[in-house]
Enzyme design. Structure first.
Site, short mmCIF file in Angstrom:
data_model
loop_
_atom_site.label_atom_id
_atom_site.label_comp_id
_atom_site.label_asym_id
_atom_site.label_seq_id
_atom_site.Cartn_x
_atom_site.Cartn_y
_atom_site.Cartn_z
N HIS A 1 0.81 -1.22 0.00
CA HIS A 1 0.00 0.00 0.00
C HIS A 1 0.85 1.27 0.00
O HIS A 1 1.91 1.34 0.61
CB HIS A 1 -0.94 0.00 1.21
CG HIS A 1 -0.22 -0.04 2.53
ND1 HIS A 1 0.23 1.09 3.17
CD2 HIS A 1 0.10 -1.08 3.33
CE1 HIS A 1 0.80 0.76 4.31
NE2 HIS A 1 0.75 -0.55 4.43
N ASP A 2 0.39 2.24 -0.76
CA ASP A 2 0.95 3.59 -0.81
C ASP A 2 2.35 3.64 -1.40
O ASP A 2 3.07 4.63 -1.23
CB ASP A 2 0.96 4.23 0.60
CG ASP A 2 -0.42 4.23 1.23
OD1 ASP A 2 -1.33 4.90 0.70
OD2 ASP A 2 -0.62 3.52 2.25
N GLY B 1 5.04 -1.00 2.79
CA GLY B 1 4.23 0.18 2.53
C GLY B 1 5.06 1.45 2.40
O GLY B 1 6.13 1.58 3.00
#
Length: 264
Positions: free
Chosen positions: A126-127, A144
């Site tokens: 994520h991200d 992340g």
């Protein structure tokens, strides 16, 4: 599905009515395309590709079997908030690649640029922000919030710690564990030690090597590992002390035929 070309969608594919698929997109057998997935022109989903929205996929991307794109993040703070995955154009996602969408605390988007090669089993968490023309080799794992700048190459089975940056035109050697930023234009590798510990005693015994054969090999390995002898001296001594052994002769031939050097 606006602009979909029905003849290029396999009858076993499952496509949500809220998905949008552009022209000249091939959706192969057993693909699953979820709501709010937008796939632009000239993409190829070979087979068994899973996509979950919100997800935007640019033109000319290729997804090999069993890649999973846009699924929810592996973040315990995630509570179902609306976040997304954005993919540019001309990327290749090989088998079993996983890409997770963003989190509210990380900016809400996982973004991949153009012309990247994401090899088998790589994971983009994520991200993450992946630039253009990068290579993430087999088994690379991005935690992340990782930034990969343009033209960076990350070697096989590297792990990149969260919030780290990998600078442009850098290369990271395989099996590295990266816990700080990697400088642009650099060659970087984790410290690691690979050593020779002697003959494979258990394996040789299992394959019927007698104690005498194993002892001769052990003696040869001890000479190769000796800090007092260089390789040529060790080979000379091995031949003098155990040259009658076919196993030792095979070991010597292997050493003498090595072009890259050998581990000792």
């Amino acid at each position: 599905m606006s602009g979909a070309v029905a003849t290029m969608i396999h009858p076993t594919a499952v496509i949500h009515p809220g998905a949008r698929i552009g022209p000249n997109v091939r959706v192969g057998p057993y693909c699953v395309i979820g709501d709010e997935v937008e796939i632009e022109d000239d993409c190829d989903l070979m087979a068994h590709v899973y996509m979950e929205g919100p997800l935007r996929v640019g033109t000319g991307n290729t997804f090999f079997p069993y890649s999973s794109i846009g699924v929810i993040p592996q973040d315990k703070k995630f509570r179902g908030e609306r976040t997304e995955t954005v993919i540019g154009k001309g990327n290749t996602f090989r088998e079993f690649v996983t890409v997770h969408r963003g989190t509210e605390g990380g900016g809400g988007v996982t973004r991949i640029g153009d012309g990247n090669l994401i090899m088998a089993y790589a994971h983009i968490a994520h991200d993450c922000l992946v630039g253009n023309h990068t290579v993430l080799a087999n088994g690379v794992t991005l935690a992340g919030h990782v930034l990969i700048e343009d033209y960076a190459v990350v070697g096989a089975f590297c792990g990149i710690h969260q919030f780290c940056r990998v600078g442009k035109h850098s290369i990271i050697g395989g099996y590295s564990v990266i816990t700080q930023d990697v400088l642009p234009f650099s060659m970087t590798v984790s410290e690691r030690e690979t050593k020779l510990f002697g003959a494979n005693k258990v394996g040789l015994e299992r394959h019927g090597f007698s104690e005498e054969r194993r002892n001769k090999l052990n003696k040869a390995f001890r000479l190769l590992k000796s800090s007092k002898l260089n390789t040529a001296q060790a080979i000379e001594k091995i031949r003098a002390e155990a040259g009658d052994s076919e196993d030792v002769q095979e070991l010597v031939r292997f050493v003498e035929g090595s072009e890259r050097g050998f581990i000792k």
